[in-house]
Design a protein around this motif. Structure first.
Motif, short mmCIF file in Angstrom:
data_model
loop_
_atom_site.label_atom_id
_atom_site.label_comp_id
_atom_site.label_asym_id
_atom_site.label_seq_id
_atom_site.Cartn_x
_atom_site.Cartn_y
_atom_site.Cartn_z
N LEU A 1 -6.55 6.39 1.00
CA LEU A 1 -7.65 7.11 1.60
C LEU A 1 -8.67 7.57 0.56
O LEU A 1 -9.88 7.56 0.82
CB LEU A 1 -7.11 8.32 2.39
CG LEU A 1 -8.14 9.20 3.10
CD1 LEU A 1 -9.02 8.39 4.02
CD2 LEU A 1 -7.43 10.33 3.85
N ARG A 2 -8.22 7.92 -0.62
CA ARG A 2 -9.13 8.41 -1.66
C ARG A 2 -10.11 7.33 -2.12
O ARG A 2 -11.14 7.65 -2.71
CB ARG A 2 -8.33 8.94 -2.85
CG ARG A 2 -7.46 7.90 -3.53
CD ARG A 2 -6.64 8.49 -4.68
NE ARG A 2 -5.71 7.50 -5.23
CZ ARG A 2 -4.50 7.28 -4.74
NH1 ARG A 2 -4.08 7.96 -3.68
NH2 ARG A 2 -3.72 6.37 -5.29
N ASP A 3 -9.78 6.05 -1.85
CA ASP A 3 -10.67 4.96 -2.24
C ASP A 3 -11.63 4.55 -1.13
O ASP A 3 -12.43 3.63 -1.31
CB ASP A 3 -9.85 3.72 -2.66
CG ASP A 3 -9.15 3.93 -4.00
OD1 ASP A 3 -9.47 4.92 -4.68
OD2 ASP A 3 -8.26 3.11 -4.34
N GLY B 1 0.82 -1.21 0.00
CA GLY B 1 0.00 0.00 0.00
C GLY B 1 0.85 1.25 0.00
O GLY B 1 2.04 1.22 0.33
N GLU B 2 0.21 2.36 -0.35
CA GLU B 2 0.92 3.63 -0.40
C GLU B 2 1.36 4.04 1.00
O GLU B 2 0.87 3.52 2.01
CB GLU B 2 0.01 4.71 -1.00
CG GLU B 2 -0.41 4.43 -2.43
CD GLU B 2 -1.40 5.46 -2.95
OE1 GLU B 2 -1.67 6.45 -2.22
OE2 GLU B 2 -1.91 5.28 -4.07
N PRO C 1 -6.84 15.30 -2.47
CA PRO C 1 -6.32 14.05 -3.06
C PRO C 1 -5.60 13.15 -2.05
O PRO C 1 -5.50 11.95 -2.26
CB PRO C 1 -5.33 14.56 -4.13
CG PRO C 1 -4.90 15.90 -3.64
CD PRO C 1 -6.09 16.50 -2.93
N TRP C 2 -5.07 13.71 -0.97
CA TRP C 2 -4.40 12.95 0.09
C TRP C 2 -3.35 11.96 -0.42
O TRP C 2 -3.46 10.74 -0.20
CB TRP C 2 -5.40 12.21 0.98
CG TRP C 2 -6.41 13.10 1.64
CD1 TRP C 2 -7.75 13.06 1.49
CD2 TRP C 2 -6.15 14.17 2.56
NE1 TRP C 2 -8.36 14.04 2.25
CE2 TRP C 2 -7.39 14.73 2.92
CE3 TRP C 2 -4.99 14.71 3.13
CZ2 TRP C 2 -7.51 15.80 3.81
CZ3 TRP C 2 -5.10 15.77 4.00
CH2 TRP C 2 -6.34 16.30 4.34
N PRO C 3 -2.32 12.45 -1.12
CA PRO C 3 -1.27 11.51 -1.56
C PRO C 3 -0.54 10.86 -0.39
O PRO C 3 0.01 9.77 -0.52
CB PRO C 3 -0.33 12.41 -2.38
CG PRO C 3 -0.59 13.80 -1.88
CD PRO C 3 -2.04 13.83 -1.53
N GLY C 4 -0.53 11.55 0.77
CA GLY C 4 0.10 10.97 1.96
C GLY C 4 -0.87 10.18 2.82
O GLY C 4 -0.50 9.72 3.91
N ASN C 5 -2.11 10.03 2.36
CA ASN C 5 -3.14 9.22 2.99
C ASN C 5 -3.39 9.63 4.45
O ASN C 5 -3.42 10.82 4.75
CB ASN C 5 -2.77 7.74 2.86
CG ASN C 5 -2.78 7.30 1.41
OD1 ASN C 5 -3.84 7.19 0.81
ND2 ASN C 5 -1.61 7.08 0.83
N ILE C 6 -3.58 8.66 5.34
CA ILE C 6 -4.01 8.98 6.71
C ILE C 6 -2.92 9.75 7.45
O ILE C 6 -3.23 10.61 8.29
CB ILE C 6 -4.36 7.68 7.45
CG1 ILE C 6 -5.50 6.95 6.72
CG2 ILE C 6 -4.76 7.96 8.90
CD1 ILE C 6 -5.80 5.57 7.22
N ARG C 7 -1.67 9.51 7.14
CA ARG C 7 -0.61 10.27 7.80
C ARG C 7 -0.71 11.75 7.43
O ARG C 7 -0.52 12.63 8.28
CB ARG C 7 0.75 9.71 7.40
CG ARG C 7 1.92 10.37 8.13
CD ARG C 7 3.25 9.76 7.74
NE ARG C 7 3.37 8.38 8.20
CZ ARG C 7 3.55 7.35 7.39
NH1 ARG C 7 3.61 7.53 6.09
NH2 ARG C 7 3.66 6.13 7.87
#
Length: 487
Positions: free
Chosen positions: A340-342, A196-197, A381-387
C-alpha cells in the motif's frame, strides 16, 4: 423330472443336481419366456413361451439356436452378466417387441467358472400391470435428479469466484500493471505465483484471474496451507479413500484437487508447505493425477493452480527449506502485488470501497472521511497493507455514530508511535489526563508490545522467515503469530 423313492438314500451331489433341475423346470414353466446362452453368447436353448416374441423381433420361430443373443434380442444385457459373473435380478428390457420385466442369472460349472447365462421374461408389458409401482419409481427418480441438480448448483455457486479484475481497486501505475498482468495470465492455463506482503490482495486477485479465464464456470477452490495442520494437509489435498483409517468416512472424502476438477485451485501461503508434501504436490502438478490416502487407484484431475506467498521463496530455496523444482514449477507466471505504501495515490479509492463494504456488512450508514483523516492515513506505514487499513476503518466506523470520520476518530485506533508526522496539533489534555511524563519510562502496554515485537523479529530471523518454526520457538500457535504480525 426324475423321481427318486423316498426310502432310497440320496447323496449331497445328487440332491444338488435334482434341486438344480427342479429350479430350472420351475422357472421354465412359471416365466413367460426363458433362454440359455453359452460362454460365447450363443443361444443354446429357448422356451416355447419366448418363441412367441421372436416374430416381433423379425425372426422365425426356428431362427435362433446358435446365433449370438445380441443379434436376436436387441438391448439385451446377457453378455454383461457373462463377462461380470453378476446377476441382474430385476430389469426393464425395451425393444421392438415391447417392454418386459426380465431377470438374468450367470450359469457356473462345478468349479465356479461362468459357462453361460440364463434370461427370463417375468412380465409382459409391465407398464400396464405395474403402473402404480413404475409411477412411484419414476417420481422418486425425478425427485432424486432434481435434488442432485440443486445440490450441484449450490456447490457451483459456493465455488464461484467472488471477485473480478475490477475488484482490485486503484488507478495508480502499480495497480494498473497488476490488473494488466492478471488479464493476460487469465488467458492461459499455466500456473500463476502471486507474490506480495500480507494484506496486499493476493486472494482477491486469484479470484479475479479465475473469473477472467475460460474456467470461470467451473469451481474455484481455495486452501490456506498455513491454517491446516501439517498432519492433515495430505488428506486435504488428495482426499481419503473409504475406510482408509480408523474414524475415516465410510464413503471416503474428495480432496481439494478433486473438488477443483475443471477449475482453479488456489494455494495460499504456499511457502508454509512442509518439505515432505512438496514432492507430492510437484508430482500432481506434473502428472495431473492424485492418489487418495488409503487407495491404490490414481485419479486424473484437470486443475489450474494459482499459488500465493508473502515469503521470499527464492531465499527459501537457497536455504533448503523449499524445493527448487517445485519453485520453478510454480514460478511460471509470477505477479508481484505492490504494498500500500507504494500506491498511496489509490488510498482514497480504497477507503471509499472499504467503507461501502463495511457499511453493507454492518448494516450501518456509509461513513465518509474528512481531508485531515485521509491525510493522516496517508502518513501511516501500513505494514499490514489493505487488511490493516480496513481494520482501522472498521474500528473507527463502529466506535462512533458520527457520519463523518475525522483524524480525531482514528487517534484511538492508530498507534502514535507509527505516525511520523501529525498533521494537526493534539487537543489540550484535560485535568484527568494531565499526568506528568517521566523521561525514559514507558507505559507497561508499550513496553510489552515492544518486547513482543522484538522477540518475533528475532524468531523469524533465526528460522529464516519460517512462521511455523518461529511460532514453535516462541511457544505460541501459528494462528497467534499471524494475528500479532497483522496487528
Amino acid at each position: 423330472m426324475t423321481v427318486i423313492p423316498a426310502d432310497l438314500p440320496v447323496d449331497a451331489d445328487s440332491l444338488l443336481m435334482m434341486a438344480t433341475q427342479s429350479m430350472f423346470d420351475t422357472f421354465a414353466q412359471s416365466a413367460m419366456g426363458m433362454m440359455v446362452v453359452d460362454r460365447q453368447h450363443r443361444i443354446v436353448w429357448i422356451s416355447e413361451g419366448y418363441k412367441r416374441f421372436l416374430p416381433a423381433l423379425g425372426h422365425a420361430e426356428d431362427d435362433f439356436v446358435g446365433r449370438l443373443v445380441e443379434e436376436v434380442v436387441p438391448n439385451t444385457l446377457m453378455a454383461q452378466v457373462i463377462e461380470s459373473g453378476q446377476p441382474i435380478l430385476v430389469d426393464l428390457l425395451t425393444n421392438q417387441a415391447g417392454t418386459f420385466l426380465v431377470s438374468r442369472l450367470p450359469l457356473r460349472d462345478p468349479n465356479g467358472t461362468v459357462i453361460g447365462a440364463m434370461g427370463m421374461v417375468l412380465l409382459d408389458h409391465p407398464e400396464t400391470t405395474m403402473q402404480p409401482l413404475i409411477g412411484k419409481f419414476s417420481r422418486l427418480q425425478r425427485e432424486l435428479d432434481s435434488a442432485r441438480q440443486q445440490l450441484a448448483e449450490h456447490l457451483t455457486r459456493e465455488r464461484r469466484p467472488k471477485h473480478t479484475v475490477a475488484s482490485f481497486i486503484g488507478a495508480s501505475a502499480p495497480a494498473m500493471e497488476v490488473k494488466r498482468q492478471a488479464r493476460r495470465v487469465a488467458q492461459t492455463d499455466s500456473t500463476v505465483l502471486l507474490l506480495g506482503e500480507t494484506g496486499t490482495g493476493k486472494e482477491l486477485l486469484a479470484h479475479a484471474i479465475h473469473a477472467a479465464s475460460a474456467r470461470a464456470a467451473r469451481p474455484f477452490v481455495g486452501v490456506n496451507i498455513a491454517a491446516v495442520p501439517d498432519t492433515l494437509l495430505e488428506a486435504e489435498f488428495f482426499g481419503v479413500a473409504a475406510g482408509a483409517y480408523t474414524g475415516a468416512d465410510r464413503k471416503g472424502r474428495d480432496g481439494k484437487f478433486k473438488l477443483a476438477h475443471g477449475g482453479t485451485l488456489f494455494l495460499d501461503e504456499i511457502g508454509d508447505m512442509p518439505l515432505a508434501l512438496q514432492a507430492k504436490l510437484l508430482r500432481v502438478l506434473q502428472e495431473q493425477e492424485v492418489e487418495p490416502l488409503g487407495s491404490n487407484q490414481v485419479q486424473h484431475v484437470d486443475v489450474r493452480v494459482i499459488a500465493a506467498t508473502s515469503r521470499d521463496l527464492a531465499a527459501m530455496v537457497r536455504a533448503g527449506s523449499f524445493r527448487a523444482d517445485l519453485y520453478y514449477r510454480l514460478n511460471v507466471l509470477p505477479i508481484r502485488l505492490p504494498p500500500l505504501r507504494d500506491r498511496l495515490s489509490d488510498l482514497e479509492s480504497l477507503v471509499e470501497a472499504l467503507a461501502d463494504d463495511i457499511a453493507r456488512r454492518s448494516g450501518m450508514a456509509h461513513k465518509s472521511l474528512s481531508p485531515d483523516a485521509l491525510a493522516l492515513l496517508a502518513h501511516q506505514p501500513w505494514p499490514g497493507n489493505i487488511r490493516e487499513l480496513r481494520n482501522a476503518l472498521e474500528q473507527a466506523s463502529l466506535m462512533t455514530d458520527d457520519g463523518l470520520l475525522t483524524a480525531s476518530h482514528f487517534d484511538a485506533v492508530l498507534d502514535a508511535a507509527q505516525t511520523p508526522t501529525r498533521l494537526q496539533a493534539p487537543a489540550p489534555a484535560t485535568a484527568d489526563e494531565a499526568v506528568p511524563k517521566i523521561a525514559g519510562v514507558k507505559s507497561l502496554p508499550q513496553a510489552v508490545a515492544e518486547l513482543e515485537a522484538q522477540a518475533i523479529r528475532e524468531a523469524l530471523t533465526a528460522t529464516g522467515g519460517n512462521k511455523l518454526a518461529a511460532s514453535r520457538l516462541l511457544g505460541i500457535s501459528r494462528a497467534t503469530l499471524y494475528e500479532k504480525l497483522s496487528a
